[in-house]
Design a protein around this motif. Sequence first.
Motif, PDB file in Angstrom:
ATOM      1  N   SER A 384       0.834  -1.205   0.000  1.00 47.22           N
ATOM      2  CA  SER A 384       0.000   0.000   0.000  1.00 47.22           C
ATOM      3  C   SER A 384       0.865   1.250   0.000  1.00 47.22           C
ATOM      4  N   PRO A 385       0.425   2.309  -0.707  1.00 42.30           N
ATOM      5  CA  PRO A 385       1.146   3.580  -0.641  1.00 42.30           C
ATOM      6  C   PRO A 385       0.767   4.401   0.577  1.00 42.30           C
ATOM      7  N   ASP A 386      -0.245   3.949   1.332  1.00 45.07           N
ATOM      8  CA  ASP A 386      -0.759   4.736   2.460  1.00 45.07           C
ATOM      9  C   ASP A 386      -1.347   3.785   3.495  1.00 45.07           C
ATOM     10  N   LYS A 387      -0.508   3.381   4.466  1.00 41.16           N
ATOM     11  CA  LYS A 387      -0.962   2.423   5.477  1.00 41.16           C
ATOM     12  C   LYS A 387      -2.151   2.939   6.289  1.00 41.16           C
ATOM     13  N   PRO A 388      -2.041   4.153   6.897  1.00 40.98           N
ATOM     14  CA  PRO A 388      -3.152   4.598   7.758  1.00 40.98           C
ATOM     15  C   PRO A 388      -4.478   4.680   7.016  1.00 40.98           C
ATOM     16  N   GLY A 389      -4.444   5.086   5.756  1.00 30.58           N
ATOM     17  CA  GLY A 389      -5.679   5.225   4.990  1.00 30.58           C
ATOM     18  C   GLY A 389      -6.115   3.951   4.304  1.00 30.58           C
ATOM     19  N   ARG A 390      -5.320   2.874   4.479  1.00 33.61           N
ATOM     20  CA  ARG A 390      -5.601   1.589   3.809  1.00 33.61           C
ATOM     21  C   ARG A 390      -5.935   1.820   2.327  1.00 33.61           C
ATOM     22  N   THR A 391      -5.029   2.544   1.673  1.00 32.79           N
ATOM     23  CA  THR A 391      -5.236   2.936   0.288  1.00 32.79           C
ATOM     24  C   THR A 391      -4.590   1.939  -0.658  1.00 32.79           C
ATOM     25  N   ALA A 392      -5.248   1.656  -1.765  1.00 29.73           N
ATOM     26  CA  ALA A 392      -4.692   0.776  -2.794  1.00 29.73           C
ATOM     27  C   ALA A 392      -3.897   1.597  -3.802  1.00 29.73           C
ATOM     28  N   PHE A 393      -2.971   0.941  -4.479  1.00 25.98           N
ATOM     29  CA  PHE A 393      -2.243   1.575  -5.559  1.00 25.98           C
ATOM     30  C   PHE A 393      -3.153   1.788  -6.764  1.00 25.98           C
ATOM     31  N   GLN A 394      -2.835   2.798  -7.568  1.00 19.01           N
ATOM     32  CA  GLN A 394      -3.490   2.954  -8.859  1.00 19.01           C
ATOM     33  C   GLN A 394      -3.087   1.758  -9.723  1.00 19.01           C
ATOM     34  N   ASP A 395      -3.903   1.449 -10.724  1.00 22.58           N
ATOM     35  CA  ASP A 395      -3.617   0.323 -11.621  1.00 22.58           C
ATOM     36  C   ASP A 395      -3.396  -0.956 -10.802  1.00 22.58           C
ATOM     37  N   VAL A 396      -4.441  -1.362 -10.097  1.00 19.82           N
ATOM     38  CA  VAL A 396      -4.351  -2.486  -9.156  1.00 19.82           C
ATOM     39  C   VAL A 396      -3.758  -3.726  -9.836  1.00 19.82           C
ATOM     40  N   GLY A 397      -2.796  -4.320  -9.178  1.00 18.29           N
ATOM     41  CA  GLY A 397      -2.138  -5.518  -9.668  1.00 18.29           C
ATOM     42  C   GLY A 397      -0.757  -5.269 -10.238  1.00 18.29           C
ATOM     43  N   LYS A 398      -0.479  -4.047 -10.672  1.00 20.26           N
ATOM     44  CA  LYS A 398       0.820  -3.761 -11.292  1.00 20.26           C
ATOM     45  C   LYS A 398       1.953  -3.868 -10.280  1.00 20.26           C
ATOM     46  N   VAL A 399       1.744  -3.340  -9.074  1.00 14.22           N
ATOM     47  CA  VAL A 399       2.782  -3.389  -8.044  1.00 14.22           C
ATOM     48  C   VAL A 399       2.973  -4.824  -7.551  1.00 14.22           C
ATOM     49  N   GLY A 400       1.872  -5.556  -7.398  1.00 15.39           N
ATOM     50  CA  GLY A 400       1.983  -6.947  -6.983  1.00 15.39           C
ATOM     51  C   GLY A 400       2.787  -7.768  -7.974  1.00 15.39           C
ATOM     52  N   THR A 401       2.536  -7.575  -9.261  1.00 14.83           N
ATOM     53  CA  THR A 401       3.273  -8.299 -10.293  1.00 14.83           C
ATOM     54  C   THR A 401       4.747  -7.912 -10.285  1.00 14.83           C
ATOM     55  N   LEU A 402       5.026  -6.625 -10.107  1.00 15.63           N
ATOM     56  CA  LEU A 402       6.410  -6.158 -10.009  1.00 15.63           C
ATOM     57  C   LEU A 402       7.129  -6.846  -8.853  1.00 15.63           C
ATOM     58  N   ALA A 403       6.467  -6.887  -7.697  1.00 22.41           N
ATOM     59  CA  ALA A 403       7.074  -7.501  -6.514  1.00 22.41           C
ATOM     60  C   ALA A 403       7.265  -9.001  -6.706  1.00 22.41           C
ATOM     61  N   ARG A 404       6.287  -9.647  -7.309  1.00 26.68           N
ATOM     62  CA  ARG A 404       6.413 -11.089  -7.569  1.00 26.68           C
ATOM     63  C   ARG A 404       7.634 -11.375  -8.437  1.00 26.68           C
ATOM     64  N   ASP A 405       7.842 -10.569  -9.467  1.00 28.40           N
ATOM     65  CA  ASP A 405       8.981 -10.790 -10.356  1.00 28.40           C
ATOM     66  C   ASP A 405      10.303 -10.556  -9.628  1.00 28.40           C
ATOM     67  N   PHE A 406      10.359  -9.543  -8.775  1.00 30.48           N
ATOM     68  CA  PHE A 406      11.554  -9.349  -7.951  1.00 30.48           C
ATOM     69  C   PHE A 406      11.777 -10.546  -7.036  1.00 30.48           C
ATOM     70  N   SER A 407      10.687 -11.096  -6.517  1.00 31.95           N
ATOM     71  CA  SER A 407      10.794 -12.240  -5.621  1.00 31.95           C
ATOM     72  C   SER A 407      11.468 -13.420  -6.311  1.00 31.95           C
ATOM     73  N   PHE A 408      11.060 -13.706  -7.531  1.00 31.85           N
ATOM     74  CA  PHE A 408      11.694 -14.799  -8.272  1.00 31.85           C
ATOM     75  C   PHE A 408      13.175 -14.497  -8.508  1.00 31.85           C
ATOM     76  N   LYS A 409      13.501 -13.252  -8.837  1.00 28.66           N
ATOM     77  CA  LYS A 409      14.903 -12.882  -9.038  1.00 28.66           C
ATOM     78  C   LYS A 409      15.702 -13.079  -7.762  1.00 28.66           C
ATOM     79  N   ASN A 410      15.026 -12.936  -6.623  1.00 27.99           N
ATOM     80  CA  ASN A 410      15.684 -13.114  -5.334  1.00 27.99           C
ATOM     81  C   ASN A 410      15.633 -14.558  -4.831  1.00 27.99           C
ATOM     82  N   GLY A 411      15.159 -15.469  -5.679  1.00 23.41           N
ATOM     83  CA  GLY A 411      15.168 -16.883  -5.323  1.00 23.41           C
ATOM     84  C   GLY A 411      14.090 -17.294  -4.351  1.00 23.41           C
ATOM     85  N   LEU A 412      12.955 -16.610  -4.390  1.00 23.37           N
ATOM     86  CA  LEU A 412      11.828 -16.951  -3.518  1.00 23.37           C
ATOM     87  C   LEU A 412      10.553 -16.975  -4.339  1.00 23.37           C
ATOM     88  N   VAL A 413       9.801 -18.055  -4.232  1.00 28.64           N
ATOM     89  CA  VAL A 413       8.505 -18.139  -4.898  1.00 28.64           C
ATOM     90  C   VAL A 413       7.445 -17.560  -3.963  1.00 28.64           C
TER      91      VAL A 413
END
Length: 459
Positions: A384-413
């Motif tokens: 989230s870009p805003d914890k207190p406001g429990r706000t979602a990112f714009q373009d929902v799913g883009k940040v999750g996919t970015l993080a998932r791809d970094f995770s694989f690069k870091n050797g974690l599924v």
Amino acid sequence: MTMPKTTAELRALDAAHHLHPFSDTKALNAEGSRVIVKADGVWLTDSDGNRYLDGMSGLWCVNVGYGREEIADAVSKQLRELPYYNTFFKTTHPPAIELAAKLAELTPPQFNRVFFTGSGSESNDTVIRLVRRYWDIKEKPEKKVIISRRNAYHGSTVGAANLGGMAPMHAQNVAIPGVVHIAQPYFWGEARQGETPDEFGLRTAQALEATIDALGEDRIAAFIAEPIQGAGGVIVPPATYWPEIARICRERDILFVSDEVICGFGRTGSWFGCETFGTKPDLLVMAKGITSGYMPLGGVMVADRVVDVLLEGGDFNHGYTYSGHPAACAAALANLAIMQREKLVERVADDIGPYLKARWSKLAEHPLVGEAPMLGMVGALELSPDKPGRTAFQDVGKVGTLARDFSFKNGLVMRAVRDRLIIAPPLTLSHGEADELVARAKKTLDDTYAELKRWGWVS
């Protein structure tokens, strides 16, 4: 002598001939699929020799970890003895008999009978047939409606996908009549301003009662739910949710179905999630962890009060070629023997579960993480870009996919659901491997945060 194929050759064959599940095949083929060639314990190895800590137990299923010779030997022995025979036409075989008895021993006391299937999807299709047949025999044929939850996942066949509440699947599906969806208990994403978790849990549970009243109790056949929504993002309900659901189901003339495909076989620190949350289902759906994924197998446990009615109805005209497949049942028996011998369920409750949770929870301190829930061996990171406001990112799913791809690069599924990262590692994860998992998750968060700063999405 045939030389092993290179990664490029394997990817080319895959692109030419394989339609992957839940994939944009054109985009996947352009990128090239990841080719996994070996696994041991909690580790995977790809065709280029890269190693990954499998934070998802394959697809929520490899509960006892990879490389269990005992299961492989049991399957091999069974294939040599009786590789296949069906359980139609007044016929059975020892592996199905023994597994049915073992499941009656392990499941809550109201269950003594199982209907075998080949998967969780087939099990939930079976649920539709079972509950509607039950009410027909009871001379209440108008009771056909099954209530489920938005964002639930109950499988990918036409019937199971309709039970599930995922909009992208519904958009590509043919709707069947008599399935209604109510709110999910997703506090982070759906609570009202100022609402406490306990208040939200009660309000969300009472949506079931309101829907029963609106549609008419005489039309409702069953309510189906996962103890923890898995593919929906590891949604752990507030403490008030399940007791209220249990009350409603107890007071109303409807069946309760606990979909334990993900939560079953130790994942929550009990043999089944319904035991963790104190519910008493009439049908219990299982697959995945029953064999730890070593062979395909599913089933539906049917409570005695439901069985007593079904037995008075004559033929139940439903079944699958591979219902109670001998080799799959042999794999399940070996898998369950390992779980009992190594006390893996108890280990999740008293050892590795609390150990991992204590470390995973600290990830909530990261500036990118809104919450880091974990129960047993299943957890999530809400980005989230805003914890207190429990706000979602714009373009929902883009940040999750970015993080998932970094995770694989870091050797974690890790898996991404919207902008929520989820894990469900094997129950055999060691303390050292748990530390490694959390360290790699932290590195993934740092990498994602740095990239988002470059995008100007976070400050």
